[in-house]
Design an enzyme around this catalytic site. Sequence first.
Site, PDB file in Angstrom:
ATOM      1  N   HIS A 128       0.874  -1.297   0.074  1.00 50.98           N
ATOM      2  CA  HIS A 128      -0.087  -0.019   0.012  1.00 50.98           C
ATOM      3  C   HIS A 128       0.713   1.329  -0.118  1.00 50.98           C
ATOM      4  O   HIS A 128       0.682   2.383  -0.769  1.00 50.98           O
ATOM      5  CB  HIS A 128      -0.866   0.041   1.217  1.00 50.98           C
ATOM      6  CG  HIS A 128      -1.774  -1.174   1.399  1.00 50.98           C
ATOM      7  ND1 HIS A 128      -1.903  -1.885   2.461  1.00 50.98           N
ATOM      8  CD2 HIS A 128      -2.849  -1.503   0.564  1.00 50.98           C
ATOM      9  CE1 HIS A 128      -2.770  -2.902   2.426  1.00 50.98           C
ATOM     10  NE2 HIS A 128      -3.418  -2.452   1.505  1.00 50.98           N
ATOM     11  N   GLY A 146      -2.573  -1.502  -7.465  1.00 45.60           N
ATOM     12  CA  GLY A 146      -1.699  -2.330  -7.383  1.00 45.60           C
ATOM     13  C   GLY A 146      -1.690  -3.539  -8.753  1.00 45.60           C
ATOM     14  O   GLY A 146      -2.943  -4.042  -8.638  1.00 45.60           O
ATOM     15  N   ASP A 206      -3.197  -6.998  -7.560  1.00 45.69           N
ATOM     16  CA  ASP A 206      -4.682  -7.265  -7.977  1.00 45.69           C
ATOM     17  C   ASP A 206      -4.932  -7.006  -9.577  1.00 45.69           C
ATOM     18  O   ASP A 206      -5.761  -5.980  -9.652  1.00 45.69           O
ATOM     19  CB  ASP A 206      -5.635  -6.784  -7.048  1.00 45.69           C
ATOM     20  CG  ASP A 206      -5.377  -6.955  -5.624  1.00 45.69           C
ATOM     21  OD1 ASP A 206      -5.985  -7.921  -5.300  1.00 45.69           O
ATOM     22  OD2 ASP A 206      -4.643  -6.392  -5.053  1.00 45.69           O
TER      23      ASP A 206
HETATM   24  P1  AMP Z   1      -6.287  -3.579  -0.696  1.00 45.43           P
HETATM   25  O1  AMP Z   1      -6.324  -2.980   0.602  1.00 45.43           O
HETATM   26  O2  AMP Z   1      -5.834  -5.307  -0.392  1.00 45.43           O
HETATM   27  O3  AMP Z   1      -7.808  -3.687  -1.019  1.00 45.43           O
HETATM   28  O4  AMP Z   1      -5.392  -3.279  -1.645  1.00 45.43           O
HETATM   29  C1  AMP Z   1      -5.135  -1.748  -1.895  1.00 45.43           C
HETATM   30  C2  AMP Z   1      -4.467  -1.438  -3.210  1.00 45.43           C
HETATM   31  O5  AMP Z   1      -3.198  -1.799  -2.731  1.00 45.43           O
HETATM   32  C3  AMP Z   1      -4.999  -2.323  -4.102  1.00 45.43           C
HETATM   33  O6  AMP Z   1      -5.020  -1.547  -5.459  1.00 45.43           O
HETATM   34  C4  AMP Z   1      -4.051  -3.398  -4.337  1.00 45.43           C
HETATM   35  O7  AMP Z   1      -3.676  -4.137  -5.679  1.00 45.43           O
HETATM   36  C5  AMP Z   1      -2.942  -2.624  -3.815  1.00 45.43           C
HETATM   37  N1  AMP Z   1      -1.658  -3.777  -3.319  1.00 45.43           N
HETATM   38  C6  AMP Z   1      -2.007  -4.528  -2.198  1.00 45.43           C
HETATM   39  N2  AMP Z   1      -0.964  -5.388  -2.067  1.00 45.43           N
HETATM   40  C7  AMP Z   1       0.029  -5.107  -2.744  1.00 45.43           C
HETATM   41  C8  AMP Z   1       1.557  -5.391  -2.932  1.00 45.43           C
HETATM   42  N3  AMP Z   1       1.929  -6.347  -2.393  1.00 45.43           N
HETATM   43  N4  AMP Z   1       2.049  -4.249  -3.926  1.00 45.43           N
HETATM   44  C9  AMP Z   1       1.534  -3.604  -4.669  1.00 45.43           C
HETATM   45  N5  AMP Z   1       0.262  -3.117  -4.438  1.00 45.43           N
HETATM   46  C10 AMP Z   1      -0.455  -3.937  -3.349  1.00 45.43           C
END
Ligand code: AMP
Length: 281
Positions: A37, A147, A150
Amino acid sequence: MKTIVRANTLKHCLKQPNHHGKTIGFVPTMGYLHDGHLSLIRRCRTENDLCILSIFVNPTQFAPHEDFKRYPRNKKNDELLAKEVKVDIIFYPSIKEMYPTGYTTYIDVGTIGHVLCGKSRPHHFRGVTTIVLKLLNCIHPHKLYLGQKDAQQAIVIKKMLKDLNISTKVSIVPTVREKDGLAMSSRNVYLSKQQRSQASMIYQSLLYAKMKIRNGETNVSMVKSAMRRILNQNSFLKIDYLDCLNADTLMPIKKLQGKILIAIAVVIGKTRLIDNIIIRA
Ligand code: AMP
C-alpha cells in the site's frame, strides 16, 4: 493530515479555495497498511499536489462465507503510517455512510468479471467497482493508484472508467514482495508459520513459468502442468485457479506469445491468496 468520515465533508473540503487548481491523486485500500500500500501512496504523493487515501473494508465485495468480519483492521497504525508517507486526507467512511438503508445500485462489469477470481467470487467485482465508483464520485481525482498484485481488479476498474467515460487516469504500481517472494497482503497475517513458508511457492511457480517462457516454451498446458506440479508438492496449499491469459483483455490464449498474464489463486488453510506476473514473449 485530516481524517474525514463523511462523504459530504470530503466533497466540501475538496471544494475549498485552498484546493482549487491542485492535482488530486487517490489510493483506495481496505487498510491494515503494509509496504505494498505504501508504495502506491508514495507514488501518489510524488505525482500530485493532494494525496488522498481511503480505508474501507467493503462488505459488498465479500460473499457471506468469506472473511469480511475477521479481515484485519488497525486504524491507529494505519493513521501513523499514512502520516509518515505524508497523506493529506484519509477518507474513513462507515458502512452506513457508503451503503445507507435502502441502497440498491450496483455496477455490472460483464464477462471480464466472471473469469479468474470472478469464478470463485461471482459478486466480487460488482462490489469492487461499485465502491470504487462511489469513492471516485466523492473525490474526482486526476489519478487513481492501483496495485499490479490485484491484476484483474486493475483491468476491470480500467475498463469501467473507459466504458463510463470517466477521465481519471490509472497508474498501476508493481507488486511489493517479502524477501522470499510472497506478495505482501493484509491477509498474510492469517498464515501459521508452516503455511507461511509454503506460501512462498506461489511466486516460485510464477518464476518457473517465466523461466520456461523465456527459454522458448509456447505451450500453455505444459507450463500450467509444471506449475501445478510445483504447487501440489505443498500439503497445505490448494489451487483455486492457475491460468495464462491475454494480459490486457483476460481472454484465453492458444500460445504463450505477446503480453501474457500468469495468474494464480490458492487457498492455504482458510486463507485465499492471489498473485500474478506479466511476461512479454
Ligand atoms: P487492498 O487493501 O488489499 O484492497 O489493496 C489496496 C490497493 O493496494 C490495491 O490497489 C492493491 O492492488 C494494492 N496492493 C495490495 N498489495 C499490494 C502489493 N503487495 N504490492 C503492490 N500493491 C498492492
